[in-house]
Design an enzyme around this catalytic site. Structure first.
Site: not given
Length: 436
Positions: A133, A218, A263, A332, A419, A424
């Site tokens: 953009y 903006n 600035q 900055h 768990e 698993h």
């Protein structure tokens, strides 16, 4: 010629009201509910009506009738040809420096042997399609095109799409189109604001959906990015541009004043703060601003910026100045001090740091090769400036040999049973009796 101006923050920092100190640090924390609702409406229009909504909004908001949303390739080629030679050479130099700096950041595959028979690796894969953009409105910003598109090219992104608001001609400004051609942008669309962000995130009949969007904008653009965060990836949230200067007793007041005015001329909402380690230096910098502001071409914008968020404050030590800077986390940061590299070691939160007065922020904005798409509003505490790394995603791959699987099996099954995941455990134990 002296110019009349006011500063939002002035005097010894320690004597500022608590509300002013909080405003400096939390400047990006408040959202405008009315703006948020308006952006949500625009996003919904694009989601439901696509290209038709974009054309309607171009007429409503930009006063432009768009027969075609996409800018033809020939217009980009012609724009670059018509660019004055000195400007074209400056843009080419900038693009070359951006390319060199970002090529140095290009990552590679990493691989590590975790333990015998277990290897884990990580590979950087370029994103498929990226949206850049480039703002319009008050001015045309070809530098933003280069800062977004060149690093994407370096990373190997498959397709780069650019959106930028249309001018009265129905197309983005000539310098934006020239920069797009120079940077190797694949497609350009004459749409802006939150509608452009929505179109790139959601896709329309004409505008392809992208994987990530980068580039400043903006408040409407920033809000759209927040609301569409689940539809695409974004660079850091962006607000008004900002600068904090730390100036010691040996600083040149005229140089510091120039940086503050440069600035402030960005936008009435831009933020320029000077922290002087000496009350006399603070006074001299204020005097210099008064001297220089009288001849400034964008004087009205500068005066508004300084009155709303500008400041020249004094502190007693570099420790105090760094404490303010690290809390402020500026986009900055200029170190106008005698030993900038030494001070740099103590800087923790800043988008980019400029070492010494000759390292003007203007050089970083256009020509050093470092990226000027940076976090604002204090988000330098957790975000970094745009880089090559923003245009890749990482694929992790792992290989476990039968020998490695046998060695992992028992501990994995214990973990899984703890768990409550018995499948698993079974999957791992199946390899427990495999021999080398």
């Amino acid at each position: 010629m002296r110019g009349e101006f006011k500063l939002r923050f002035t005097g010894p920092y320690s004597e500022l009201p608590p509300a002013d100190k909080a405003l400096l640090v939390e400047r990006g924390a408040v959202r405008d509910v009315t703006l948020s609702d308006r952006v949500a409406e625009i996003i919904d229009r694009v989601r439901v009506h696509g290209d038709a909504a974009l054309r309607e909004m171009a007429s409503e908001l930009d006063g432009v009738r768009l027969d075609e949303l996409e800018v033809p390739r020939e217009a980009l080629v012609e724009a670059l040809k018509r660019t004055p030679i000195e400007l074209r050479q400056a843009m080419e130099r900038s693009a070359g420096n951006i390319r060199r700096f970002h090529e140095a950041q290009r990552p590679g595959v990493s691989s590590i042997l975790i333990e015998p028979g277990v290897t884990v690796s990580r590979r950087p894969d370029p994103l498929g399609r990226v949206g850049v953009y480039a703002p319009g409105g008050r001015a045309s910003y070809p530098s933003s095109v280069l800062m977004g598109a060149v690093p994407a090219k370096v990373a190997g992104v498959g397709e780069i799409v650019l959106c930028s608001p249309p001018s009265a001609s129905g197309s983005p400004g000539q310098t934006v189109l020239a920069a797009a051609q120079l940077a190797g942008v694949d497609r350009v669309f004459a749409i802006g604001g939150s509608g452009a962000i929505a179109a790139m995130c959601l896709g329309t009949a004409t505008i392809p959906r992208v994987d990530k969007i980068v580039g400043p904008g903006n408040a409407y653009v920033a809000e759209a990015k927040l609301q569409l965060a689940t539809a695409a990836s974004f660079d850091s949230p962006a607000g008004p541009s900002e600068l904090l200067v730390i100036a010691d007793a040996n600083a040149n007041p005229a140089s510091v004043a120039r940086e503050a005015l440069a600035q402030a001329e960005h936008d009435p909402l831009a933020i320029a703060i000077v922290v002087a380690i000496d009350s006399e230096m603070a006074r001299r910098i204020r005097e210099e601003i008064s001297m220089q502001i009288g001849n400034a071409m964008r004087r009205e914008i500068i005066v508004t910026s300084l009155a709303e968020r500008g400041g020249v404050v004094s502190v007693e030590s570099i420790d105090d100045a760094l404490a303010i800077s690290n809390a402020f986390a500026p986009e900055h940061l200029m170190l106008a001090v005698s030993n900038p590299r030494q001070v740099l070691e103590r800087v923790r939160n800043a988008g980019t740091v400029f070492l010494g007065e000759s390292s003007s922020v203007a050089f970083g904005d256009y020509m050093t090769g470092a990226n000027h798409v940076l976090p604002t509003g204090g988000l330098a505490r957790s975000y970094s400036g745009l880089s090559t790394l923003d245009f890749v995603r990482w694929t992790t791959f792992q290989e476990v040999t039968p020998f490695g699987a046998a060695n992992l099996a028992k501990d994995v099954s214990i973990f899984a049973e703890a768990e409550g995941l018995s499948a698993h455990a079974a999957a791992s134990l199946a390899w427990a009796r495999v021999s080398s």
